[in-house]
Design a protein around this motif. Structure first.
Motif, short mmCIF file in Angstrom:
data_model
loop_
_atom_site.label_atom_id
_atom_site.label_comp_id
_atom_site.label_asym_id
_atom_site.label_seq_id
_atom_site.Cartn_x
_atom_site.Cartn_y
_atom_site.Cartn_z
N LYS A 136 3.55 -42.40 -6.76
CA LYS A 136 4.21 -43.57 -7.37
C LYS A 136 5.02 -44.34 -6.33
O LYS A 136 5.00 -45.57 -6.29
N GLN A 148 -1.19 -48.71 -10.94
CA GLN A 148 -0.20 -48.11 -11.83
C GLN A 148 -0.40 -48.59 -13.27
O GLN A 148 -0.27 -47.80 -14.22
N PHE A 191 -2.57 -40.32 -10.89
CA PHE A 191 -1.86 -40.83 -9.72
C PHE A 191 -2.27 -40.07 -8.46
O PHE A 191 -2.49 -40.66 -7.40
#
Length: 488
Positions: A136, A148, A191
């Motif tokens: 992130k 994202q 992610f």
């Protein structure tokens, strides 16, 4: 230094994708929340509300301020990322076992035996979340919010479907717990796969000291802010019924869909961008000023409008069993008006490397909130009194922040009030018109709400056009910069 045209393009692109993330992800989560609210009882949401403060504080501890330190770091290395990853994971494991051991005490504090197992299962998400911290931070540092947005949307849909299925099967409060855990797992997995990053087998004490030297003050500030953001769940859960906490929990989440999520959207784009021009004071001030005015232009009318249509909105969305949450929702919407502005004020201290001032402001502002909450509790003003205390504190916090931020970006309270006052007054005026219209209309709530929202948009846009509010043109240009609209 990066060319201004390139930075502007990244900022606009980031804002568009972040706004898309806000609308898509939060829209899906909101829809799931509505479905679950109609299937479950207020008491189920109240039980989760009792745990929120512990989970939120734990997630802040895991981050330890390192995310902001990495984003601000101009040349973060693989060693830096690996060091932070191992530290975060170790802290996450330690916190999980602390919460596991403390679960019986938490259950006794609230006099809710169910909390023991709920805490022990829900806190597994703390360890899961630690795997996504570095990816992130990397995406945020690159101002890449497209990936994202897609990940958040996918995880919201999948976890939402799981929760609805469990609720239909009669799992009650556990459908809410497993919804959160499944979301944590899907996000962390996606992610990690999207960034294709793996830590090296290295832990650098030098990297840790450098990053923690900046981040520890943000950690303490974050813990203070997180505690006070969630302290209402603690107080209401202890002092009042589980059902009242359930009403407050949904009212809080409903109002925060716009205020805190829009603030987060703006901050996660502007922070890495402003960090790149941290040494150009004139350019930094102008960018900060423009972002503040744009945030107010968007958030003020939305929050006032939500308060004005609170009754038909809650009735339409949640149904009559949630009627007691209407007043909570209206007051929380007013309290959320200044939240993005306050968040921007604090972020400028991070950009300038003044994490000491960031911490000092958190202490000052939360001390004033403590006093106001104590007064509300002693006078036995109920849940409404607690929320009014939060509203009063946001205005005190605004002027305290301005006093300190003017030394960093030369943007004093007098100038900021002059910039924000037109939008503030126009928003209140629009809210008055919308509320009055609602009092006059006698029709099904869907049609009433549609008329009120349409009238609010027309009144606000027209008033801003007549008053020649510059942000109206900015928003129009931003919308027209979208490729699909630009090519028409």
């Amino acid at each position: 230094m990066e060319p201004q045209s390139s930075m502007k393009k990244k900022t606009i692109g980031g804002l568009l994708w972040s706004f898309g993330d806000l609308v898509g992800n939060q829209g899906i989560q909101f829809l799931i929340q509505i479905i679950l609210a109609r299937m479950l009882l207020p008491e189920h949401f109240g039980l989760i509300g009792m745990i929120l403060v512990f989970i939120a504080l734990s997630n802040s501890l895991v981050d330890s301020g390192f995310t902001q330190a990495l984003i601000r770091e101009r040349n973060a290395s693989q060693t830096d990322y690996s060091t932070v990853f191992y530290f975060n994971f170790l802290i996450a494991v330690l916190i999980y076992w602390v919460l596991y051991a403390a679960a019986p005490s938490i259950g006794r504090f609230f006099d809710e035996p169910q909390l023991v197992q709920l805490v022990r299962v829900l806190s597994i998400g703390i360890m899961i979340n630690s795997f996504a911290v570095i990816p992130k931070a990397m995406f945020a540092k690159e101002v890449n919010f497209k990936v994202q947005a897609k990940i958040n949307l996918s995880s919201s849909i999948l976890s939402g479907l799981i929760a609805v299925g469990l609720a239909m099967a009669g799992y009650g409060v556990w459908s809410l717990v497993l919804r959160q855990l499944s979301m944590n797992t899907i996000q962390s997995l996606l992610f990690t796969l999207s960034k294709k990053w793996m830590p090296s087998f290295v832990f650098s004490v030098t990297s840790f000291k450098r990053l923690f030297g900046f981040g520890w003050k943000l950690l303490v500030s974050g813990l203070i802010d997180t505690f006070y953001t969630n302290v209402y769940f603690l107080i209401i859960g202890k002092q009042y019924s589980t059902a009242q906490l359930g009403y407050y929990t949904n009212a809080s989440r409903f109002s925060e869909i716009v205020s805190q999520n829009l603030a987060a959207t703006i901050l996660r784009v502007t922070y890495p961008v402003l960090s790149r021009i941290q040494d150009d004071n004139e350019r930094l001030k102008q960018s900060y000023k423009n972002i503040t005015k744009l945030a107010a232009f968007l958030i003020f009318p939305i929050m006032v409008g939500m308060a004005a249509v609170g009754e038909p909105l809650v009735l339409l969305v949640f149904g009559e069993k949630w009627l007691p949450m209407i007043t909570y929702f209206q007051l929380l919407s007013i309290a959320g008006m200044l939240y993005p502005i306050l968040a921007l004020d604090l972020s400028i201290f991070q950009v300038k490397g003044r994490s000491d001032l960031y911490l000092l402001l958190e202490i000052i502002n939360k001390t004033s909130l403590t006093v106001l909450l104590a007064v509300a509790i002693v006078l036995d003003l109920g849940v409404i009194g607690l929320i009014v205390a939060a509203i009063l504190n946001t205005y005190l916090e605004f002027f305290v922040n301005c006093h300190f931020s003017k030394k960093e970006v030369a943007y004093p309270a007098k100038e900021k009030v002059r910039d924000l006052l037109p939008t503030y007054l126009l928003s209140l005026g629009m809210g008055g018109v919308v509320w009055t219209l609602g009092e006059m209309l006698e029709m099904p709530v869907f049609f009433q709400l549609t008329i009120q929202v349409t009238a609010g948009i027309v009144v606000y846009v027209t008033a801003c056009w007549i008053a020649n509010v510059g942000e109206l043109k900015t928003v129009y240009k931003l919308i027209m910069s979208i490729p699909s609209l630009k090519n028409r």
